[in-house]
Design a protein around this motif. Sequence first.
Motif, PDB file in Angstrom:
ATOM      1  N   VAL A 147       0.955  -1.020  -0.038  1.00 59.08           N
ATOM      2  CA  VAL A 147      -0.246   0.030   0.031  1.00 59.08           C
ATOM      3  C   VAL A 147       0.993   1.463  -0.135  1.00 59.08           C
ATOM      4  N   TYR A 148       0.663   2.066  -0.863  1.00 54.76           N
ATOM      5  CA  TYR A 148       1.280   3.693  -0.877  1.00 54.76           C
ATOM      6  C   TYR A 148       0.569   4.658  -0.680  1.00 54.76           C
ATOM      7  N   LEU A 149       1.246   5.630   0.210  1.00 52.27           N
ATOM      8  CA  LEU A 149       0.571   6.648   0.781  1.00 52.27           C
ATOM      9  C   LEU A 149       1.421   7.797   1.151  1.00 52.27           C
ATOM     10  N   ASP A 150       1.270   8.932   0.394  1.00 56.34           N
ATOM     11  CA  ASP A 150       1.912  10.290   0.806  1.00 56.34           C
ATOM     12  C   ASP A 150       1.060  10.903   1.728  1.00 56.34           C
ATOM     13  N   LEU A 151       1.477  11.264   3.028  1.00 52.77           N
ATOM     14  CA  LEU A 151       0.495  11.749   4.080  1.00 52.77           C
ATOM     15  C   LEU A 151       0.027  13.031   4.169  1.00 52.77           C
ATOM     16  N   SER A 152       0.543  13.771   3.034  1.00 54.58           N
ATOM     17  CA  SER A 152       0.153  15.086   2.557  1.00 54.58           C
ATOM     18  C   SER A 152      -1.496  14.973   1.887  1.00 54.58           C
ATOM     19  N   PHE A 153      -1.902  13.616   1.725  1.00 56.57           N
ATOM     20  CA  PHE A 153      -3.445  13.410   1.557  1.00 56.57           C
ATOM     21  C   PHE A 153      -4.138  13.867   2.544  1.00 56.57           C
ATOM     22  N   TRP A 154      -3.678  13.315   3.904  1.00 57.61           N
ATOM     23  CA  TRP A 154      -4.514  13.878   4.882  1.00 57.61           C
ATOM     24  C   TRP A 154      -4.900  15.356   4.861  1.00 57.61           C
ATOM     25  N   GLU A 188      -5.178  17.259   2.417  1.00 55.57           N
ATOM     26  CA  GLU A 188      -6.372  17.446   1.400  1.00 55.57           C
ATOM     27  C   GLU A 188      -7.902  16.726   1.549  1.00 55.57           C
ATOM     28  N   LEU A 189      -7.682  15.546   2.247  1.00 52.29           N
ATOM     29  CA  LEU A 189      -8.943  15.006   2.692  1.00 52.29           C
ATOM     30  C   LEU A 189      -9.742  15.905   3.629  1.00 52.29           C
ATOM     31  N   SER A 190      -9.221  16.528   4.465  1.00 55.67           N
ATOM     32  CA  SER A 190      -9.903  17.425   5.634  1.00 55.67           C
ATOM     33  C   SER A 190     -10.142  18.508   5.015  1.00 55.67           C
ATOM     34  N   GLY A 191      -9.031  19.337   4.305  1.00 53.80           N
ATOM     35  CA  GLY A 191      -9.258  20.585   4.006  1.00 53.80           C
ATOM     36  C   GLY A 191     -10.164  20.919   2.749  1.00 53.80           C
ATOM     37  N   ARG A 192      -9.858  20.228   1.859  1.00 56.75           N
ATOM     38  CA  ARG A 192     -10.741  20.356   0.521  1.00 56.75           C
ATOM     39  C   ARG A 192     -11.925  19.655   0.605  1.00 56.75           C
ATOM     40  N   ALA A 223     -15.950   8.354   2.803  1.00 56.83           N
ATOM     41  CA  ALA A 223     -16.535   7.699   1.785  1.00 56.83           C
ATOM     42  C   ALA A 223     -17.291   8.304   0.729  1.00 56.83           C
ATOM     43  N   SER A 224     -17.949   9.309   1.160  1.00 57.19           N
ATOM     44  CA  SER A 224     -18.901  10.100   0.376  1.00 57.19           C
ATOM     45  C   SER A 224     -18.057  11.222  -0.259  1.00 57.19           C
ATOM     46  N   ALA A 225     -16.826  11.764   0.306  1.00 54.33           N
ATOM     47  CA  ALA A 225     -16.016  12.549  -0.364  1.00 54.33           C
ATOM     48  C   ALA A 225     -15.329  12.375  -1.843  1.00 54.33           C
ATOM     49  N   GLY A 252     -10.550  14.234  11.069  1.00 54.93           N
ATOM     50  CA  GLY A 252     -10.610  12.937  12.169  1.00 54.93           C
ATOM     51  C   GLY A 252      -9.634  12.066  11.714  1.00 54.93           C
ATOM     52  N   ASP A 253      -9.318  11.117  12.830  1.00 57.38           N
ATOM     53  CA  ASP A 253      -8.692   9.920  12.585  1.00 57.38           C
ATOM     54  C   ASP A 253      -9.339   8.574  11.839  1.00 57.38           C
ATOM     55  N   ALA A 254     -10.673   8.812  12.109  1.00 59.82           N
ATOM     56  CA  ALA A 254     -11.479   7.817  11.563  1.00 59.82           C
ATOM     57  C   ALA A 254     -11.686   7.891  10.282  1.00 59.82           C
ATOM     58  N   ALA A 255     -11.706   9.092   9.391  1.00 58.67           N
ATOM     59  CA  ALA A 255     -11.505   9.344   8.029  1.00 58.67           C
ATOM     60  C   ALA A 255     -10.218   8.565   7.390  1.00 58.67           C
ATOM     61  N   ARG A 256      -9.315   8.946   8.139  1.00 57.98           N
ATOM     62  CA  ARG A 256      -7.691   8.576   7.636  1.00 57.98           C
ATOM     63  C   ARG A 256      -7.643   7.096   7.884  1.00 57.98           C
ATOM     64  N   ALA A 257      -8.266   6.444   8.756  1.00 58.93           N
ATOM     65  CA  ALA A 257      -8.302   4.976   9.185  1.00 58.93           C
ATOM     66  C   ALA A 257      -9.127   4.336   8.091  1.00 58.93           C
ATOM     67  N   TYR A 258     -10.407   4.981   7.731  1.00 63.76           N
ATOM     68  CA  TYR A 258     -11.057   4.542   6.564  1.00 63.76           C
ATOM     69  C   TYR A 258     -10.113   4.249   5.180  1.00 63.76           C
ATOM     70  N   VAL A 259      -9.332   5.246   4.977  1.00 61.52           N
ATOM     71  CA  VAL A 259      -8.420   5.159   3.806  1.00 61.52           C
ATOM     72  C   VAL A 259      -7.572   3.867   3.847  1.00 61.52           C
ATOM     73  N   ILE A 260      -7.015   3.750   5.044  1.00 63.71           N
ATOM     74  CA  ILE A 260      -6.084   2.704   5.165  1.00 63.71           C
ATOM     75  C   ILE A 260      -6.780   1.293   4.789  1.00 63.71           C
TER      76      ILE A 260
END
Length: 284
Positions: free
Chosen positions: A135-142, A144-148, A231-233, A153-161
Motif C-alpha cells: 500500500v502506498y501513501l503520501d501523508l499530505s493526502f490527509w 487534502e482529505l480534511s481541508g478540501r 467515503a462520500s467525499a 478526523g482519525d477515523a476518516a484517515r483510518a477508513y483510507v488505510i
Amino acid sequence: MEWESGRESGDVEDRRGLRPAHIGGIGAGGVVLALIGYFVFGISPSSTLSALSGGGGKPVEQQQGVRGTPADQAGRFVDVVSTSVNDVWTQIFRQQGRTYQPPAAVVLYDESTGTGCGLGQSAMGPFYCPNDRKVYLDLSFWQELSGRFGAQGDAARAYVIAHEIGHHVQNLLGETQEAERLGAHGATSGSVRLELQADCYAGVWAAHAAEVSGGKVALDPKDVEDGLRAASAVGDDTLQKETQGQVVPDSFTHGASAQRMRWFRTGVTTGDPAACDTFHAATL
C-alpha cells in the motif's frame, strides 16, 4: 477514535525524505489524468500508473526506506491502524479455515515513488499495487482529505488505510481478477464493484477493531460518521462535479458517493465479509 495504545507491527516502509523517483515526461496531459484519478482509492496501478509514468506498468526502482514503526505520530498512526486491519483479517481468515498474508508493507513517501506497478505519485491519492503487495501513501493526502473535502478526523484517515488493505484482501481472494473480467468503466462495472466491496471491507474492519484489539483500537458512532463522510467525499459523482463540472456515470470507476457510504455502512453494521458481495448484488 481510540488508537494510541494499539499494537504496532513495524510493517511500515518509510521513504519520506528520500529523493523522489524520477518523474519522466509527464507534462500537462499527465497532470490532467492524475486529477481525474485524484483521491480515488484503489486506483488501478496497471492502467493509471503506467499511463502516468510511461512505463507500461513495469516496476520502477526506488531507494529502500526505513522498515519499522515511524517515530512521528502520523507515521505511528498508520502503523497502528494497518496492524489493526491486518489483525482483523487474520482472525476472519482463520475462522474461514484460511491463512491470511498481510501486505508486504505500507509505504510512506513524498511526491513520487517507484512501485512494482510503475511510478506512483501523490496526486493520485493512496493506492495498492498487487504486483508487490504494498500500500502506498503520501501523508499530505490527509490535509487534502480534511481541508478540501471536509472529511476530518482519525477515523476518516483510518477508513483510507482499511480500504486499501481491503484491496489486498481482494487480491488474495481472486476478486481483483473477477473485476478485470467485468470491465473497467461504467456505473455497474467490475471496477466499481471492486471499489465498493473494498469500502465494505473497510466497514468490516471498523466493526471488529475493538473486539480484536481488546478495545485498544476502537471507533464510536461519531467515528463511523467520519468514515462515512470520507467515503462520500471520494464518490465519482462528487469528484466529477469538482473536476469537470458534470457527472458522467458511464465513466465511473469507484461508485457514487451514496453507494460508497452505503457499502461502508453495510460492513460496519453486519461485520460480515459475505455481506460485501458486490459482484452479485442486484443493486449497488
